[in-house]
Structure formats: structure tokens, C-alpha cells
Write a protein that holds these residues in place. Structure first.
Motif, PDB file in Angstrom:
ATOM      1  N   ASP A  25      12.539  -2.177 -25.480  1.00 62.48           N
ATOM      2  CA  ASP A  25      11.542  -1.517 -24.405  1.00 62.48           C
ATOM      3  C   ASP A  25      10.344  -1.181 -25.065  1.00 62.48           C
ATOM      4  OD1 ASP A  25      13.105  -0.987 -21.556  1.00 62.48           O
ATOM      5  OD2 ASP A  25      14.547  -0.808 -23.282  1.00 62.48           O
ATOM      6  N   VAL A  26       9.530  -1.457 -24.154  1.00 65.59           N
ATOM      7  CA  VAL A  26       7.989  -0.912 -24.650  1.00 65.59           C
ATOM      8  C   VAL A  26       7.563   0.231 -23.769  1.00 65.59           C
ATOM      9  CG1 VAL A  26       7.027  -3.388 -24.820  1.00 65.59           C
ATOM     10  CG2 VAL A  26       7.022  -2.244 -22.532  1.00 65.59           C
ATOM     11  N   ALA A  27       8.401   0.852 -22.964  1.00 64.17           N
ATOM     12  CA  ALA A  27       8.012   2.206 -22.313  1.00 64.17           C
ATOM     13  C   ALA A  27       8.113   3.329 -23.384  1.00 64.17           C
ATOM     14  CB  ALA A  27       9.033   2.423 -21.202  1.00 64.17           C
ATOM     15  N   PRO A  28       7.076   3.980 -23.886  1.00 63.17           N
ATOM     16  CA  PRO A  28       7.192   4.973 -24.924  1.00 63.17           C
ATOM     17  C   PRO A  28       8.266   6.101 -24.826  1.00 63.17           C
ATOM     18  CG  PRO A  28       4.907   4.688 -24.295  1.00 63.17           C
ATOM     19  CD  PRO A  28       5.849   3.682 -23.008  1.00 63.17           C
ATOM     20  N   GLU A  29       8.602   6.408 -23.387  1.00 63.35           N
ATOM     21  CA  GLU A  29       9.518   7.577 -23.017  1.00 63.35           C
ATOM     22  C   GLU A  29      10.831   7.039 -23.424  1.00 63.35           C
ATOM     23  OE1 GLU A  29      10.586  10.472 -19.656  1.00 63.35           O
ATOM     24  OE2 GLU A  29       9.422   8.772 -19.230  1.00 63.35           O
ATOM     25  N   LEU A  30      11.342   5.709 -23.011  1.00 62.77           N
ATOM     26  CA  LEU A  30      12.395   5.162 -23.591  1.00 62.77           C
ATOM     27  C   LEU A  30      12.634   4.961 -25.063  1.00 62.77           C
ATOM     28  CD1 LEU A  30      13.024   2.278 -20.753  1.00 62.77           C
ATOM     29  CD2 LEU A  30      14.214   4.684 -21.134  1.00 62.77           C
ATOM     30  N   VAL A  31      11.585   4.567 -25.776  1.00 71.37           N
ATOM     31  CA  VAL A  31      11.489   4.463 -27.132  1.00 71.37           C
ATOM     32  C   VAL A  31      11.963   5.683 -28.022  1.00 71.37           C
ATOM     33  CG1 VAL A  31      10.274   3.979 -29.321  1.00 71.37           C
ATOM     34  CG2 VAL A  31      10.057   2.380 -27.283  1.00 71.37           C
ATOM     35  N   SER A  32      11.037   7.057 -27.587  1.00 73.59           N
ATOM     36  CA  SER A  32      11.205   8.239 -28.220  1.00 73.59           C
ATOM     37  C   SER A  32      12.556   8.853 -27.862  1.00 73.59           C
ATOM     38  CB  SER A  32      10.297   9.152 -27.687  1.00 73.59           C
ATOM     39  OG  SER A  32      10.237   9.363 -26.208  1.00 73.59           O
ATOM     40  N   GLU A  33      13.194   8.681 -26.547  1.00 78.00           N
ATOM     41  CA  GLU A  33      14.554   9.259 -26.251  1.00 78.00           C
ATOM     42  C   GLU A  33      15.524   8.427 -27.011  1.00 78.00           C
ATOM     43  OE1 GLU A  33      15.314  11.658 -24.775  1.00 78.00           O
ATOM     44  OE2 GLU A  33      13.067  12.517 -24.266  1.00 78.00           O
ATOM     45  N   SER A  34      15.419   7.095 -26.819  1.00 75.49           N
ATOM     46  CA  SER A  34      16.612   6.342 -27.693  1.00 75.49           C
ATOM     47  C   SER A  34      16.738   6.520 -29.034  1.00 75.49           C
ATOM     48  CB  SER A  34      16.454   5.013 -27.328  1.00 75.49           C
ATOM     49  OG  SER A  34      15.291   4.350 -27.680  1.00 75.49           O
ATOM     50  N   LEU A  35      15.258   6.641 -29.730  1.00 74.86           N
ATOM     51  CA  LEU A  35      15.307   6.981 -31.033  1.00 74.86           C
ATOM     52  C   LEU A  35      15.876   8.325 -31.594  1.00 74.86           C
ATOM     53  CD1 LEU A  35      14.255   6.107 -34.076  1.00 74.86           C
ATOM     54  CD2 LEU A  35      11.878   7.089 -33.533  1.00 74.86           C
ATOM     55  N   ALA A  36      15.572   9.473 -30.812  1.00 74.50           N
ATOM     56  CA  ALA A  36      15.895  10.817 -31.173  1.00 74.50           C
ATOM     57  C   ALA A  36      17.598  10.827 -30.910  1.00 74.50           C
ATOM     58  CB  ALA A  36      15.447  11.566 -30.108  1.00 74.50           C
ATOM     59  N   LEU A  37      18.147   9.960 -29.920  1.00 75.34           N
ATOM     60  CA  LEU A  37      19.496  10.076 -29.697  1.00 75.34           C
ATOM     61  C   LEU A  37      20.288   9.088 -30.749  1.00 75.34           C
ATOM     62  CD1 LEU A  37      22.198  10.701 -28.168  1.00 75.34           C
ATOM     63  CD2 LEU A  37      21.703   8.893 -26.512  1.00 75.34           C
ATOM     64  N   LEU A  38      19.651   8.164 -31.243  1.00 73.00           N
ATOM     65  CA  LEU A  38      20.123   7.265 -32.174  1.00 73.00           C
ATOM     66  C   LEU A  38      20.172   7.858 -33.537  1.00 73.00           C
ATOM     67  CD1 LEU A  38      21.421   4.580 -32.671  1.00 73.00           C
ATOM     68  CD2 LEU A  38      19.036   3.563 -32.933  1.00 73.00           C
ATOM     69  N   ALA A  39      19.164   8.838 -33.701  1.00 72.63           N
ATOM     70  CA  ALA A  39      19.150   9.533 -35.028  1.00 72.63           C
ATOM     71  C   ALA A  39      20.358  10.577 -35.335  1.00 72.63           C
ATOM     72  CB  ALA A  39      17.730  10.107 -35.248  1.00 72.63           C
ATOM     73  N   MET A  40      21.000  10.968 -33.972  1.00 69.41           N
ATOM     74  CA  MET A  40      21.993  12.032 -34.243  1.00 69.41           C
ATOM     75  C   MET A  40      23.364  11.201 -34.672  1.00 69.41           C
ATOM     76  SD  MET A  40      20.948  13.965 -30.739  1.00 69.41           S
ATOM     77  CE  MET A  40      21.966  15.568 -31.010  1.00 69.41           C
ATOM     78  N   PHE A  41      23.168   9.938 -34.827  1.00 73.19           N
ATOM     79  CA  PHE A  41      24.444   9.424 -35.045  1.00 73.19           C
ATOM     80  C   PHE A  41      24.446   8.825 -36.385  1.00 73.19           C
ATOM     81  CE2 PHE A  41      24.552   9.318 -30.321  1.00 73.19           C
ATOM     82  CZ  PHE A  41      25.659   9.535 -30.010  1.00 73.19           C
ATOM     83  N   PRO A  42      25.702   8.674 -37.566  1.00 70.07           N
ATOM     84  CA  PRO A  42      25.555   8.142 -38.477  1.00 70.07           C
ATOM     85  C   PRO A  42      25.613   6.744 -38.500  1.00 70.07           C
ATOM     86  CG  PRO A  42      27.563   9.347 -38.219  1.00 70.07           C
ATOM     87  CD  PRO A  42      26.865   9.727 -37.106  1.00 70.07           C
ATOM     88  N   MET A  43      24.788   5.898 -39.446  1.00 64.49           N
ATOM     89  CA  MET A  43      24.873   4.535 -39.272  1.00 64.49           C
ATOM     90  C   MET A  43      25.774   4.050 -40.417  1.00 64.49           C
ATOM     91  SD  MET A  43      22.975   3.497 -36.603  1.00 64.49           S
ATOM     92  CE  MET A  43      22.528   1.868 -36.978  1.00 64.49           C
TER      93      MET A  43
END
Length: 421
Positions: free
Chosen positions: A162-180
Motif C-alpha cells: 500500500d502506498v497510502a501513508p496512513e496504512l503504512v504507518s498503522e500496519s507498521l506500528a501494529l506489526l512491530a508489536m508482534f515478535p517475528m
């Protein structure tokens, strides 16, 4: 059934129906099970989690459905009773946050991942991600539930498609909360130069929170990947190090400086594990910022990681030169020995060994800072065997040095058990 139980330490009687039948404590989050009985959420969840308790504790009827329905009416009555008895020392129980349920999680993930061109707007998709992030912040149980619905794969697709900045920032913030922890997921990111480049650009985003989350994701995928050659090949961009080091240089501009520092230290350490990235770290200014941060003070875990990174970088000639030129390096490393933890002691001794092996002037500086006494204490302490071996090597180096140190023939030095190498 009695209307009340025995008085507690508060000196008042708690109404019987306000107490959990399992714990006999005042209920804080009353929930009703399929048999109609009400329990405190924590107690009934513990009862069911054993795997052997499949009946209602009160009625002994089978629990055919483990759905827990919040009893809002009873909870409000309990809160009113607490307020009415405030003068007796009773504190009002807070309104509990309701845990996420599988249906809501599935719905939100579906909404967040809706394809472009559908009736779901970018704003609605971002709102779904924010709702999921709120659930994830509430509890570990919620995070486990969200992850169980393939959330990480969905979030990775959203982040990198996704290129929408809002989706990028929100998905990144949520993904960073889970261990990879899955190597395949980590390598799907780290082996893709385009994805690594995208995360690198996010390290310089106008939003500091996005920068912190990008560093967090980079650290997780680097740590979780098992393919060393990919790490060394893809992570050779100076921009990655510059972005991470900038977090360490200016953590106070974030809403959570401590988190920015912790993530910055973790990310830098993970990046420096690959041998051919260490020279890039040195040229990007890592030695100076590491020593400055250590001198300013970090918590124990961050101190250990920072010192481990110092030792890694001291394994290169460029690293030794950069650390040696910093006026605080040698005295700080000497001071750290036996002060923080066994790990910190080991890493500090390893870095000092590299520095003192590299140049005589840093041996002079270490001796002036009192390194000999610290090393002798290390040899006689209960620190790790690796730490003792490093101390012994450094003592032998100083003893065999051609410089005329005043301690060379001292009783303290002679009594140390230096193992020849």
C-alpha cells in the motif's frame, strides 16, 4: 446460601453475590458462563485453562460453550458498592477493558486488508488497524489471538503493497508489536532488496514513531533470519546505520525516549552481527554514539547489548581506532568491569583486550584507569569462564609488554593465576 461472608480486613462485609465463587474475592470483571453462573474473568479462565476442568464449578454442569459474557449490570453494582464504602477504605474497581474476540479480530483484519477499489475506504482500513492496535496494547492474550489469525502475513502485505501513508504507518506500528520468530517471514523481508530499501526510507520518515517502528521491524527480521549470507549482502547500506544511529542520537524527540533508545541499541547490535557490516557501522559514527550513550547511562539489558556491539566493532582495525580516539572509551570500559553484570563485564573485558592489543597508548591509558586491579578481581570472581579467559589474556599482554609498568613485578600482579596462551 448466606447473604454475606465473613468480614475481611477492611472491617466490612462484602455481599455474597459480589464475590467470585472460585476465589471468594470481590469480582473485578464479572462474566457469565453458559450455565448462567457468574465468575470473575481471571478465575474462570484459570479454571478452564487447566484443560481438565470442563464443568461449571458451581453447578457441575458441562461447559459446552466457553464463551464469557460480561455481566455489566453486576459490575456496575459492585462499583457503586465500592463508592458507597469508600470511607471504609474500599477502592472503586476500574471498568475493565473487554478482551478481543475471534469474530471481531477476523472482521477487523478483513476490513484492513480489503483490496483497492472495493467499497472499503482507506480511512476505514486505517481505523480497523487502529482498533486492532488498541486490542494488542491491552493484553498479551489479545496479541496471541490476533497473531493466531494470520495477522503478521496480512500486515506484511499491507505494509509493502500500500502506498497510502496512513496504512503504512498503522500496519507498521501494529506489526512491530508482534515478535517475528518465523525464519520464513523474516527472510521474505530481508532477502528482498526492495523491501529492505523501503524500510530504510522509513527510518527517515517525518514521523518519529514510524522511524522507531521501522527500526524495530528491521531488528526483528535481522535477528529472526537464519541466512547469514543474505544479511551480509542486503544490509550493507550506510543509510540503514545512519537511520538507526540517529535514533540513538536524538531519542528525546519521541513520545517514548526509553523505547527509542532500546530499539536503537537492539537494532545496531543485530546489524553488527554480520562481519561485513561492521566497517559501515564504524564509518557511520556508531563508536561515538555508543560510548556517549553508555556514559549517559542505560538500563542493564541495553548496557549489555551496547557493550556487546562495542566488542564486535573492536574486532576491526577501524573500530579499534575510532573507539580508542574517544576520550571516554577506555576509562568507561574499565569502570564497567564487575559493576553491571557478568555479561557486561565479559564484553567490556573483550573490548579492552582488542584495544590494548592494537596500540601501546591504549594499554597505558587502561593501566592508568586501574585495569589491573579490575582484571585481578575478575580472575578471582565468579564471573563467566569466557570473561576470565579474556581477563587472563589481557593480564598476560600487559605483563609481557615491553613497557616498564610499575605494577609488572608487584605482589598483586604476581599472585594472579595467569594461564599461558
Amino acid at each position: 446460601m448466606p447473604r454475606s461472608l465473613e468480614p475481611l480486613d477492611l472491617g466490612i462485609q462484602i455481599p455474597y453475590h459480589f464475590r467470585c465463587p472460585i476465589s471468594l474475592e470481590l469480582m473485578r470483571d464479572p462474566v457469565t458462563v453458559c450455565t448462567g453462573q457468574t465468575y470473575d474473568r481471571t478465575s474462570i479462565e484459570s479454571w478452564v485453562s487447566t484443560g481438565t476442568n470442563t464443568t461449571c464449578p458451581v453447578t457441575r454442569a458441562p461447559l459446552s460453550d466457553f464463551t464469557l459474557i460480561p455481566n455489566h449490570t453486576l459490575r456496575r453494582l459492585i462499583q457503586e458498592w465500592c463508592v458507597a464504602n469508600r470511607s471504609n477504605g474500599v477502592e472503586r474497581i476500574p471498568t475493565p477493558k473487554q478482551p478481543a474476540d475471534p469474530t471481531s479480530v477476523r472482521s477487523l483484519l478483513s476490513q484492513a486488508s480489503a483490496a483497492c477499489g472495493t467499497h472499503v475506504s482507506i480511512r476505514s482500513r486505517a481505523a480497523a488497524l487502529r482498533r486492532l492496535r488498541a486490542f494488542a496494547r491491552d493484553s498479551e492474550k489479545n496479541r496471541v489471538l490476533i497473531a493466531a489469525h494470520n495477522a503478521k502475513e496480512i500486515l506484511i502485505r499491507i505494509l509493502f503493497s500500500d502506498v497510502a501513508p496512513e496504512l503504512v504507518s498503522e500496519s507498521l506500528a501494529l506489526l512491530a508489536m508482534f515478535p517475528m520468530t518465523e525464519p520464513d517471514q523474516c527472510e521474505s523481508i530481508i532477502s528482498d532488496a526492495g523491501r529492505v530499501g523501503f524500510l530504510t526510507r522509513l527510518l527517515f520518515d517525518s514521523s518519529i514513531e514510524t522511524r522507531v517502528n521501522a527500526a524495530a521491524l528491521i531488528e526483528m527480521v535481522v535477528t529472526g533470519s537464519k541466512t547469514a549470507d543474505i544479511k551480509g549482502t542486503v544490509l550493507t547500506s550506510e543509510c540503514i546505520f545512519e537511520g538507526v544511529i540517529d535514533l540513538l542520537r536524538n531519542p528525546t524527540v519521541t513520545s517514548s525516549p526509553r523505547r527509542a533508545l532500546k530499539i536503537g541499541v537492539k537494532a545496531l547490535f543485530a546489524l553488527c552481527l554480520a562481519k561485513n557490516t561492521r566497517r559501515i557501522a564504524v564509518s557511520s559514527g556508531a563508536p561515538e554514539i555508543l560510548i556517549d550513550r553508555l556514559a549517559a547511562g542505560l538500563d542493564r539489558c541495553d548496557t549489555e547489548r551496547a557493550l556487546a556491539t562495542v566488542e564486535l566493532l573492536c574486532r576491526t582495525a577501524e573500530g579499534c581506532a575510532a573507539f580508542g580516539e574517544h576520550a571516554l572509551t577506555v576509562p568507561l570500559l574499565v569502570k564497567t568491569i564487575l559493576r553491571v553484570s557478568d555479561r557486561a563485564t565479559e564484553y567490556a573485558a573483550g573490548a579492552l583486550l582488542a584495544l590494548c592489543t592494537a596500540e601501546e597508548r591504549w594499554r597505558d591509558e587502561a593501566v592508568a584507569a586501574g585495569v589491573v586491579v579490575q582484571l585481578l578481581l575478575m580472575v578471582q570472581s565468579e564471573c563467566t569462564e569466557r570473561a576470565k579467559r579474556k581477563a587472563q589474556k589481557l593480564l598476560k599482554l600487559l605483563r609481557d609488554s615491553s613497557l616498564d609498568y610499575s605494577f609488572a613485578n608487584s605482589d598483586d600482579f604476581a599472585c594472579s593465576e595467569v594461564v599461558p596462551f
